[in-house]
Design an enzyme around this catalytic site. Sequence first.
Site, PDB file in Angstrom:
ATOM      1  N   ASP A   8      -3.035 -17.997  -9.021  1.00 52.30           N
ATOM      2  CA  ASP A   8      -2.614 -16.820  -8.273  1.00 52.30           C
ATOM      3  C   ASP A   8      -1.454 -16.222  -9.082  1.00 52.30           C
ATOM      4  OD1 ASP A   8      -2.103 -15.032  -6.075  1.00 52.30           O
ATOM      5  OD2 ASP A   8      -0.436 -16.347  -5.544  1.00 52.30           O
ATOM      6  N   ASP A  10       1.221 -13.454  -7.821  1.00 48.87           N
ATOM      7  CA  ASP A  10       2.450 -13.246  -7.054  1.00 48.87           C
ATOM      8  C   ASP A  10       2.904 -14.544  -6.400  1.00 48.87           C
ATOM      9  OD1 ASP A  10       2.730 -10.334  -7.335  1.00 48.87           O
ATOM     10  OD2 ASP A  10       0.896 -10.216  -6.150  1.00 48.87           O
ATOM     11  N   GLY A  45      -0.337 -13.269  -0.037  1.00 48.34           N
ATOM     12  CA  GLY A  45      -1.746 -13.449  -0.400  1.00 48.34           C
ATOM     13  C   GLY A  45      -2.710 -12.481   0.274  1.00 48.34           C
ATOM     14  N   ARG A  48      -3.416  -5.304   0.428  1.00 43.77           N
ATOM     15  CA  ARG A  48      -2.485  -4.219   0.796  1.00 43.77           C
ATOM     16  C   ARG A  48      -2.799  -3.653   2.183  1.00 43.77           C
ATOM     17  NH1 ARG A  48      -2.451   0.322  -3.591  1.00 43.77           N
ATOM     18  NH2 ARG A  48      -2.179  -1.559  -4.854  1.00 43.77           N
ATOM     19  N   SER A 115      -3.879  -8.843  -5.826  1.00 34.31           N
ATOM     20  CA  SER A 115      -3.131  -7.622  -6.135  1.00 34.31           C
ATOM     21  C   SER A 115      -3.882  -6.664  -7.049  1.00 34.31           C
ATOM     22  CB  SER A 115      -1.798  -7.966  -6.802  1.00 34.31           C
ATOM     23  OG  SER A 115      -1.174  -6.771  -7.225  1.00 34.31           O
ATOM     24  N   ARG A 116      -3.903  -5.405  -6.637  1.00 30.97           N
ATOM     25  CA  ARG A 116      -4.481  -4.369  -7.490  1.00 30.97           C
ATOM     26  C   ARG A 116      -3.505  -3.958  -8.578  1.00 30.97           C
ATOM     27  NH1 ARG A 116      -6.494  -0.562  -2.755  1.00 30.97           N
ATOM     28  NH2 ARG A 116      -6.988   0.894  -4.432  1.00 30.97           N
ATOM     29  N   ASN A 117      -2.270  -4.459  -8.498  1.00 34.66           N
ATOM     30  CA  ASN A 117      -1.278  -4.186  -9.552  1.00 34.66           C
ATOM     31  C   ASN A 117      -1.242  -5.284 -10.615  1.00 34.66           C
ATOM     32  OD1 ASN A 117       0.154  -1.671  -8.663  1.00 34.66           O
ATOM     33  ND2 ASN A 117       0.413  -2.893  -6.813  1.00 34.66           N
ATOM     34  N   ASP A 169       0.502 -20.093  -3.854  1.00 35.10           N
ATOM     35  CA  ASP A 169       1.726 -20.203  -3.048  1.00 35.10           C
ATOM     36  C   ASP A 169       1.470 -19.746  -1.603  1.00 35.10           C
ATOM     37  OD1 ASP A 169       1.488 -17.413  -3.743  1.00 35.10           O
ATOM     38  OD2 ASP A 169       3.509 -17.179  -2.938  1.00 35.10           O
TER      39      ASP A 169
HETATM   40  C1  BG6 Z   1      -0.827 -10.558  -3.230  1.00 29.81           C
HETATM   41  C2  BG6 Z   1       0.505 -10.627  -2.517  1.00 29.81           C
HETATM   42  O1  BG6 Z   1      -0.762 -11.231  -4.439  1.00 29.81           O
HETATM   43  O2  BG6 Z   1      -1.198  -9.205  -3.452  1.00 29.81           O
HETATM   44  C3  BG6 Z   1       0.450  -9.819  -1.242  1.00 29.81           C
HETATM   45  O3  BG6 Z   1       0.822 -11.981  -2.212  1.00 29.81           O
HETATM   46  C4  BG6 Z   1       0.000  -8.386  -1.553  1.00 29.81           C
HETATM   47  O4  BG6 Z   1       1.721  -9.829  -0.625  1.00 29.81           O
HETATM   48  C5  BG6 Z   1      -1.334  -8.411  -2.275  1.00 29.81           C
HETATM   49  O5  BG6 Z   1      -0.126  -7.623  -0.339  1.00 29.81           O
HETATM   50  C6  BG6 Z   1      -1.842  -7.016  -2.650  1.00 29.81           C
HETATM   51  O6  BG6 Z   1      -0.967  -6.461  -3.582  1.00 29.81           O
HETATM   52  P1  BG6 Z   1      -1.081  -4.998  -4.175  1.00 29.81           P
HETATM   53  O7  BG6 Z   1      -0.253  -5.084  -5.433  1.00 29.81           O
HETATM   54  O8  BG6 Z   1      -2.508  -4.733  -4.466  1.00 29.81           O
HETATM   55  O9  BG6 Z   1      -0.531  -4.061  -3.165  1.00 29.81           O
HETATM   56 MG    MG Z   2       0.723 -15.539  -4.112  1.00 28.49          MG
END
Ligand code: BG6
Ligand code: MG
Length: 213
Positions: A8, A10, A45, A48, A115-117, A169
């Site tokens: 993972d 984040d 986890g 969004r 996460s999309r980031n 996590d």
């Molecule tokens: C996860 C985080 O990795 O990504 C979450 O633990 C978050 O808290 C999720 O909401 C989506 O992230 P993002 O960057 O696509 O908004």
């Molecule tokens: Mg995480």
Amino acid sequence: MVKGVIFDLDGVIVSTDDCHYLAWKRMADEEGIPFDRAVNERLRGVSRMDSLNIILEKANAAYTDAQKEALATRKNAYYVELIGRLTPSDILPGTLEVLRELRKRNVKIAIGSSSRNTPVILRQIGLESAFDAVADGNQISRSKPDPEVFVLAARLLAIAPVDCLVVEDADAGVEAALAGGMKALGVGSAAQNPRATYRAQSLADVDLNTLLR
Ligand code: BG6
Ligand code: MG
């Protein structure tokens, strides 16, 4: 024998908790929605939009789908501003040593993140080409605890789920790994999770000989 380790992102490789918290808090304050660290813990986890739906449980007004999209987009703009300040010094303790050791042992490594980031974060911390595969929120439709992102990561690595270990996590992530037929190492917030196959405070406290058995 573990042939692939899926991380993972984040909270495992880099701590973006505060960035998520501050970005959601800014949006929630602007909207007059109560939001605190306790609610933020529930977002670990979670995708969004699912995160926004949890935050909106405390809202007085009802929001249309279009309004929700706008709120999520606004939060993400604040978040992207904050993660733009991440550097390789934000990589969590033990991570680089574990990645290096896995490479040495010919164990494949992947990212499995909601996460999309993910691409932006990996670039910021200088790990954009460190992994054999990256599965992230841009490629999936079901968020953890659904195993979709880890199953995809295993497929990209061409390794059977049963030969994969997931590092997580989030409790939702531990469940996702188990649901996908993989082993799970819980770290950070999941370090006490009794459902995890293995537990450690962080990647700085792991014994790879045990984990890769
Ligand atoms: C996860 C985080 O990795 O990504 C979450 O633990 C978050 O808290 C999720 O909401 C989506 O992230 P993002 O960057 O696509 O908004
Ligand atoms: Mg995480």
